[in-house]
Design an enzyme around this catalytic site. Structure first.
Site: not given
Length: 356
Positions: A10, A105-106
């Site tokens: 993350d 983003d993960e």
């Protein structure tokens, strides 16, 4: 049966981090991404400096301005976020094809097949975070465990720039003391129902029967019952077939010195060759990409008669491509080497004369 090893990565305050990277004047400032303070939009991301004022994602911009009147309000630049996300996902896929992106983003990575006695999952997570930092100048937090639920939980435990491992030795203690609102998937509405029924932490949840939780939450109740016990059988779902392998580097300062740039091209060629070797693949295209100091992206590709896989072969072609691209009067901030059109490796070494 081999015990699964899952990493959840993350990125830390991703949009705000990208803005601070691309505009160093924002570094260390309370950055609020989403739009102007006077706009009717909501906050996309807030830096940790802004969060100290109580600003958080999904908050109306007007409220964020009241809480942090001296904040730096920035309009979202999704082009930059998508480009950086693509870099990050490429890093993930250089380690394994089993990647499940959850957002820009993960992502989850199943690295079970990579783990060895001398290469534990935590070490692989460290390498991935190091690659992200070197290639994007951004920090990421990672969680490592034996299932997706626990890996995601772990990634949020030591933010920012943290690495946490949850294993069989510590899972029970962690879950029993965990605030119910910190369980992934428990939102405001669920949290209120939990509190109304005397569930404030993991131990309270653990002590509820499966029947009680199904009565309160329907089908979700069974999942909550399992989460309290650290159980999650869901797989990392990846439908993507790897089509290319590559590496990029952003220079600390803009560079137009050929010697320095070609040293970096050699390094990138070596890393790309390592990854091809790990996959037992060779490539029939090589691409060099540069980004100028003015953020203009240029690239040049060569298709090959015979596939390549060695550091020397990749560098020889990348050298030719870079010389075609370069402008001695234009400094660059990023260079990348990518190989594509992959096939099973033949390990045939070639010379530069095979390509000219």
């Amino acid at each position: 049966m081999t015990e699964r090893r899952i990493i959840h990565i993350d990125m830390d305050y991703f949009f705000a981090q990208v803005e601070m990277r691309d505009n160093p004047k924002l570094k260390g400032k309370p950055v609020i991404v989403g739009g102007k303070a006077s706009s009717r939009g909501v906050v996309s991301t807030a830096s940790y400096e802004a969060r100290k004022y109580g600003v958080h994602s999904a908050m109306p911009m007007s409220q964020a301005h009241k809480l942090c009147p001296n904040g730096y309000f920035v309009t979202s630049n999704f082009g930059a976020y998508r480009e950086t996300s693509a870099q990050i996902m490429s890093i993930f896929r250089s380690y394994t094809d089993k990647v499940e992106p959850m957002s820009l983003d993960e992502a989850y990575l199943d690295i079970t097949e990579l783990v060895r006695p001398d290469l534990p999952a935590s070490k692989i997570a460290q390498y991935i975070r190091k690659d992200i930092l070197e290639q994007t100048h951004l920090t990421a937090s990672a969680g490592v465990s034996y299932n997706k639920f626990l890996a995601k939980l772990a990634s949020g435990m030591n933010k920012p720039d943290g690495l946490t491992v949850i294993d069989y030795q510590n899972v029970h203690d962690i879950l029993m003391t965990l605030d119910i609102g910190d369980f992934p998937g428990v939102g405001k509405a669920s949290k209120k129902v939990m509190h109304d029924n005397g569930i404030f932490n993991g131990r309270d949840l653990y002590e509820k029967t499966e029947f009680e939780l199904i009565r309160l939450f329907g089908k979700r109740g069974r999942g909550l019952y399992n989460k309290a016990r650290g159980i999650d059988h869901s797989e990392v779902k990846s439908s993507r077939v790897r089509k290319s392998v590559g590496t990029e580097r952003t220079f600390a300062t803009d560079v137009n010195d050929d010697e320095e740039i070609l040293r970096k091209v050699w390094e990138l060629s070596g890393k790309t060759a390592e990854r091809l070797n790990k996959l037992q693949k060779s490539a029939k295209t090589v691409t060099v990409k540069i980004k100028t100091y003015q953020f203009e992206t240029l690239s040049k590709q060569m298709s090959l008669r015979d596939s390549v896989s060695s550091e020397e072969d990749i560098y020889n072609i990348a050298y030719l491509l870079y010389n075609d691209l370069k402008d001695p009067d234009v400094p660059i901030r990023l260079i990348g080497v990518t190989v594509g059109n992959l096939e099973q490796s033949t390990n045939k070494n070639m010379t530069i004369y095979d390509f000219i």
